[in-house]
Write a protein that holds these residues in place. Structure first.
Motif, PDB file in Angstrom:
ATOM      1  N   LEU A 285      44.640  50.101  39.529  1.00  0.00           N
ATOM      2  CA  LEU A 285      45.525  49.984  40.684  1.00  0.00           C
ATOM      3  C   LEU A 285      45.751  51.299  41.415  1.00  0.00           C
ATOM      4  CD1 LEU A 285      48.161  47.449  39.308  1.00  0.00           C
ATOM      5  CD2 LEU A 285      45.966  47.021  40.452  1.00  0.00           C
ATOM      6  N   THR A 286      45.302  52.403  40.839  1.00  0.00           N
ATOM      7  CA  THR A 286      45.427  53.707  41.499  1.00  0.00           C
ATOM      8  C   THR A 286      44.184  54.091  42.285  1.00  0.00           C
ATOM      9  OG1 THR A 286      44.650  54.797  39.484  1.00  0.00           O
ATOM     10  CG2 THR A 286      47.031  54.569  39.743  1.00  0.00           C
ATOM     11  N   GLU A 287      43.125  53.299  42.212  1.00  0.00           N
ATOM     12  CA  GLU A 287      41.874  53.657  42.879  1.00  0.00           C
ATOM     13  C   GLU A 287      41.992  53.453  44.393  1.00  0.00           C
ATOM     14  OE1 GLU A 287      39.429  55.189  41.866  1.00  0.00           O
ATOM     15  OE2 GLU A 287      39.086  54.830  39.737  1.00  0.00           O
ATOM     16  N   PRO A 288      41.475  54.409  45.188  1.00  0.00           N
ATOM     17  CA  PRO A 288      41.540  54.259  46.648  1.00  0.00           C
ATOM     18  C   PRO A 288      40.436  53.352  47.172  1.00  0.00           C
ATOM     19  CG  PRO A 288      40.435  56.305  46.096  1.00  0.00           C
ATOM     20  CD  PRO A 288      40.872  55.691  44.784  1.00  0.00           C
ATOM     21  N   GLY A 289      40.749  52.593  48.204  1.00  0.00           N
ATOM     22  CA  GLY A 289      39.737  51.859  48.945  1.00  0.00           C
ATOM     23  C   GLY A 289      39.167  50.648  48.247  1.00  0.00           C
ATOM     24  N   ILE A 290      39.863  50.088  47.244  1.00  0.00           N
ATOM     25  CA  ILE A 290      39.285  48.947  46.538  1.00  0.00           C
ATOM     26  C   ILE A 290      39.836  47.638  47.101  1.00  0.00           C
ATOM     27  CG2 ILE A 290      38.823  50.256  44.460  1.00  0.00           C
ATOM     28  CD1 ILE A 290      41.252  48.814  43.185  1.00  0.00           C
ATOM     29  N   ARG A 291      39.017  46.610  46.964  1.00  0.00           N
ATOM     30  CA  ARG A 291      39.396  45.290  47.473  1.00  0.00           C
ATOM     31  C   ARG A 291      39.289  44.211  46.405  1.00  0.00           C
ATOM     32  NH1 ARG A 291      37.280  42.947  53.215  1.00  0.00           N
ATOM     33  NH2 ARG A 291      38.521  41.029  53.254  1.00  0.00           N
ATOM     34  N   THR A 292      38.378  44.407  45.450  1.00  0.00           N
ATOM     35  CA  THR A 292      38.056  43.369  44.479  1.00  0.00           C
ATOM     36  C   THR A 292      37.992  43.960  43.083  1.00  0.00           C
ATOM     37  OG1 THR A 292      36.699  42.272  46.173  1.00  0.00           O
ATOM     38  CG2 THR A 292      36.377  41.568  43.893  1.00  0.00           C
ATOM     39  N   VAL A 293      38.436  43.187  42.079  1.00  0.00           N
ATOM     40  CA  VAL A 293      38.280  43.595  40.692  1.00  0.00           C
ATOM     41  C   VAL A 293      37.640  42.448  39.922  1.00  0.00           C
ATOM     42  CG1 VAL A 293      40.667  42.919  40.148  1.00  0.00           C
ATOM     43  CG2 VAL A 293      39.429  44.473  38.614  1.00  0.00           C
ATOM     44  N   VAL A 294      36.645  42.791  39.106  1.00  0.00           N
ATOM     45  CA  VAL A 294      35.974  41.831  38.233  1.00  0.00           C
ATOM     46  C   VAL A 294      36.446  42.111  36.811  1.00  0.00           C
ATOM     47  CG1 VAL A 294      33.772  40.916  37.426  1.00  0.00           C
ATOM     48  CG2 VAL A 294      33.958  41.839  39.756  1.00  0.00           C
ATOM     49  N   ILE A 295      37.011  41.114  36.155  1.00  0.00           N
ATOM     50  CA  ILE A 295      37.581  41.291  34.819  1.00  0.00           C
ATOM     51  C   ILE A 295      36.710  40.584  33.794  1.00  0.00           C
ATOM     52  CG2 ILE A 295      39.557  40.779  33.328  1.00  0.00           C
ATOM     53  CD1 ILE A 295      41.337  41.025  35.825  1.00  0.00           C
ATOM     54  N   HIS A 326      45.238  37.534  30.306  1.00  0.00           N
ATOM     55  CA  HIS A 326      44.477  37.429  31.557  1.00  0.00           C
ATOM     56  C   HIS A 326      45.399  37.104  32.729  1.00  0.00           C
ATOM     57  CE1 HIS A 326      40.037  37.573  30.755  1.00  0.00           C
ATOM     58  NE2 HIS A 326      40.513  37.635  29.516  1.00  0.00           N
ATOM     59  N   LYS A 327      46.359  36.241  32.511  1.00  0.00           N
ATOM     60  CA  LYS A 327      47.299  35.913  33.586  1.00  0.00           C
ATOM     61  C   LYS A 327      48.084  37.141  34.028  1.00  0.00           C
ATOM     62  CE  LYS A 327      47.990  31.029  32.321  1.00  0.00           C
ATOM     63  NZ  LYS A 327      48.972  30.045  31.784  1.00  0.00           N
ATOM     64  N   ALA A 328      48.435  38.009  33.072  1.00  0.00           N
ATOM     65  CA  ALA A 328      49.151  39.245  33.417  1.00  0.00           C
ATOM     66  C   ALA A 328      48.276  40.157  34.270  1.00  0.00           C
ATOM     67  CB  ALA A 328      49.599  39.968  32.148  1.00  0.00           C
ATOM     68  N   LEU A 329      46.981  40.243  33.953  1.00  0.00           N
ATOM     69  CA  LEU A 329      46.061  41.047  34.762  1.00  0.00           C
ATOM     70  C   LEU A 329      45.934  40.475  36.167  1.00  0.00           C
ATOM     71  CD1 LEU A 329      43.224  41.659  32.127  1.00  0.00           C
ATOM     72  CD2 LEU A 329      44.960  43.296  32.866  1.00  0.00           C
ATOM     73  N   ILE A 330      45.851  39.170  36.275  1.00  0.00           N
ATOM     74  CA  ILE A 330      45.749  38.522  37.585  1.00  0.00           C
ATOM     75  C   ILE A 330      46.987  38.823  38.424  1.00  0.00           C
ATOM     76  CG2 ILE A 330      45.667  36.291  38.771  1.00  0.00           C
ATOM     77  CD1 ILE A 330      44.035  35.266  36.307  1.00  0.00           C
ATOM     78  N   ARG A 331      48.155  38.714  37.825  1.00  0.00           N
ATOM     79  CA  ARG A 331      49.391  38.986  38.566  1.00  0.00           C
ATOM     80  C   ARG A 331      49.428  40.430  39.054  1.00  0.00           C
ATOM     81  NH1 ARG A 331      51.667  35.804  34.357  1.00  0.00           N
ATOM     82  NH2 ARG A 331      52.300  37.696  33.229  1.00  0.00           N
ATOM     83  N   ALA A 332      49.028  41.361  38.203  1.00  0.00           N
ATOM     84  CA  ALA A 332      49.041  42.774  38.586  1.00  0.00           C
ATOM     85  C   ALA A 332      48.083  43.047  39.732  1.00  0.00           C
ATOM     86  CB  ALA A 332      48.696  43.652  37.373  1.00  0.00           C
ATOM     87  N   ALA A 333      46.900  42.428  39.699  1.00  0.00           N
ATOM     88  CA  ALA A 333      45.916  42.625  40.764  1.00  0.00           C
ATOM     89  C   ALA A 333      46.420  42.050  42.082  1.00  0.00           C
ATOM     90  CB  ALA A 333      44.590  41.987  40.367  1.00  0.00           C
ATOM     91  N   ARG A 334      46.943  40.852  42.032  1.00  0.00           N
ATOM     92  CA  ARG A 334      47.403  40.205  43.271  1.00  0.00           C
ATOM     93  C   ARG A 334      48.603  40.923  43.871  1.00  0.00           C
ATOM     94  NH1 ARG A 334      46.385  34.133  41.264  1.00  0.00           N
ATOM     95  NH2 ARG A 334      44.185  33.988  41.870  1.00  0.00           N
ATOM     96  N   ALA A 335      49.445  41.512  43.026  1.00  0.00           N
ATOM     97  CA  ALA A 335      50.596  42.248  43.549  1.00  0.00           C
ATOM     98  C   ALA A 335      50.157  43.431  44.401  1.00  0.00           C
ATOM     99  CB  ALA A 335      51.477  42.723  42.399  1.00  0.00           C
ATOM    100  N   LYS A 336      48.936  43.912  44.174  1.00  0.00           N
ATOM    101  CA  LYS A 336      48.378  45.005  44.967  1.00  0.00           C
ATOM    102  C   LYS A 336      47.442  44.502  46.060  1.00  0.00           C
ATOM    103  CE  LYS A 336      50.098  48.798  43.130  1.00  0.00           C
ATOM    104  NZ  LYS A 336      50.804  49.826  43.914  1.00  0.00           N
ATOM    105  N   GLY A 337      47.388  43.193  46.259  1.00  0.00           N
ATOM    106  CA  GLY A 337      46.563  42.632  47.327  1.00  0.00           C
ATOM    107  C   GLY A 337      45.089  42.562  47.010  1.00  0.00           C
ATOM    108  N   LEU A 338      44.728  42.592  45.738  1.00  0.00           N
ATOM    109  CA  LEU A 338      43.322  42.567  45.350  1.00  0.00           C
ATOM    110  C   LEU A 338      42.839  41.141  45.106  1.00  0.00           C
ATOM    111  CD1 LEU A 338      43.217  45.518  42.776  1.00  0.00           C
ATOM    112  CD2 LEU A 338      42.679  45.579  45.218  1.00  0.00           C
ATOM    113  N   THR A 339      41.599  40.893  45.472  1.00  0.00           N
ATOM    114  CA  THR A 339      40.917  39.689  45.040  1.00  0.00           C
ATOM    115  C   THR A 339      40.489  39.894  43.600  1.00  0.00           C
ATOM    116  OG1 THR A 339      40.140  39.140  47.244  1.00  0.00           O
ATOM    117  CG2 THR A 339      38.866  38.269  45.396  1.00  0.00           C
TER     118      THR A 339
END
Length: 423
Positions: A285-295, A326-339
């Motif tokens: 979540l600290t990385e600049p310029g990211i849009r998507t995360v693959v878990i 996994h649900k916790a990871l999804i929530r954290a990603a979406r809170a930052k606007g990530l797909t």
């Protein structure tokens, strides 16, 4: 014959050499720094780890003193300026970097003549990184293209104590006694290691992308994301292969590898990092310029209670507990606007994790990933590398030899399974 499986949507639209001065400087974050971060995008990354040596000797437990460390990384996207990130996350004392350079890579520990650029930190030639903190260098004019290899050299003049590092680099790092930060030749670098030390990121700006661009991809997971089983110094991890696909399509972008071998979603470990639901916040979540995360993570939660797991095993994790992680990871990603894309867990039959109980957990977690709709999309890495004649086993042509980790061909098949258009 390779079989690839397209990324499946689940109902949510997927957007897709010079002498440095020795002036001291202590790394701090300022408002101006944060504003400037918008122009930067990640080009390479590695997740920091606590000093450890569970499999073979490395330099992290002892650290460094009057040593120069030279590290080679391949960037996934290009630009006209570059900067580096250094991590002292697991240091117990301040880390002093006496000087640092960046250059184009030649052979081994050598760099290309005329390409060495000194790096500064707050316009100072040295930097002190407080324990638990990171430091980012100033940007320097340094044109790179996607898939270029760059060499980052750090001079560590005084004793560092145990070193924050990244264990499984699948790349060679080089060490020399004394100050050789600006050497073009690699002759002084007579020691090697297959880990990275302190270096946790390379970022770029400028180039064809112009200003800020938010299209980077983070791959998050364990050893199969980290690239264990791939050929050393060949850049054949699945995130590397994905970056090559973007570049070949004329659409290079940052692909950042935040895998840690042995890592788990739900358990901290003595040698493989903090549990994923905690380190995700620091690494992704600290990385600049990211849009998507693959878990892609969870096989070590499933198999980690085995005595075969290094460190004596971790608490047993049920399929339900892993799904909650996994649900916790999804929530954290979406809170930052990530797909956020979920990847199915790859086969374990014949490996040291292979038991009926573990296979039942893997099947249950994969069924949830495929059918629950919890992820924005799914990539079926399980089917991409499975043997069609025995789907619980990795295809022999893709097997690194332990029936758990893919080799180069397996990682290539995984990268092919991702849909570039969706990403």
């Amino acid at each position: 014959m390779k079989s690839t499986y397209p990324l499946r949507r689940t109902g949510v639209a997927l957007l897709a050499a010079v002498t440095l001065t020795a002036l001291p400087f202590t790394a701090t974050a300022t408002a101006a720094d944060q504003q400037g971060n918008r122009a930067w995008r990640g080009a390479w990354a590695a997740s920091p780890q606590e000093p450890t040596a569970p499999f073979a000797p490395n330099w992290s437990p002892q650290g460094f003193s009057d040593h120069t460390v030279r590290q080679v990384v391949r960037v996934s996207t290009g630009g006209t300026k570059a900067r580096i990130e250094l991590s002292n996350r697991y240091g117990t004392t301040p880390l002093r970097i006496a000087g640092a350079t960046v250059a184009r890579t030649a052979e081994g520990g050598a760099v290309q003549p005329g390409t060495v650029r000194q790096l500064t930190f707050g316009k100072h030639g040295s930097v002190t990184v407080p324990a638990g903190s990171t430091a980012t260098s100033d940007g320097v004019g340094f044109r790179v293209e996607a898939l270029d290899s760059v060499t980052v050299t750090l001079y560590l003049a005084g004793p560092t104590g145990p070193a924050t590092f990244h264990h499984f680099a699948a790349a060679t790092s080089y060490r020399a006694e004394g100050d050789h930060r600006s050497d073009v030749s690699g002759s002084a670098f007579d020691e090697t290691s297959e880990s990275w030390y302190y270096l946790s990121g390379v970022e770029v700006s400028g180039g064809q992308a112009g200003g800020a661009r938010r299209d980077g991809v983070v791959t998050f997971g364990d050893s199969i994301t980290d690239g264990v089983g791939s050929t050393v110094d060949a850049d054949n991890r699945y995130p590397d292969e994905l970056a090559e696909r973007f570049a070949a399509a004329g659409r290079p972008r940052g692909v950042l590898n935040h895998g840690i071998g042995g890592n788990q979603v739900t358990n901290d470990t003595t040698w493989a990092g903090e549990k994923g639901i905690e380190r995700f916040k620091k690494d992704v979540l600290t990385e600049p310029g990211i849009r998507t995360v693959v878990i892609l993570e969870g096989i070590n939660d499933i198999g980690g209670s085995s005595p075969a797991f290094p460190g004596g095993g971790t608490p047993e994790v049920s399929a339900e507990q892993l799904i909650e992680g996994h649900k916790a990871l999804i929530r954290a990603a979406r809170a930052k606007g990530l797909t956020v894309i979920g990847a199915t867990l790859t086969p374990i039959k014949g490996s040291f994790y292979d038991t009926p109980e573990n296979e039942a957990k893997r099947d249950a977690v994969n069924a949830w990933i495929r059918t629950s709709g919890a992820y924005d999309a799914v990539v079926d890495f399980d089917r991409a590398v499975a043997d069609p004649a025995d789907p619980d086993r990795i295809l022999p042509a893709y097997d690194a030899g332990d029936h758990l980790h893919p080799g180069d061909a397996g990682y290539r098949a995984m990268a092919q399974a991702l849909d570039l258009g969706a990403l």
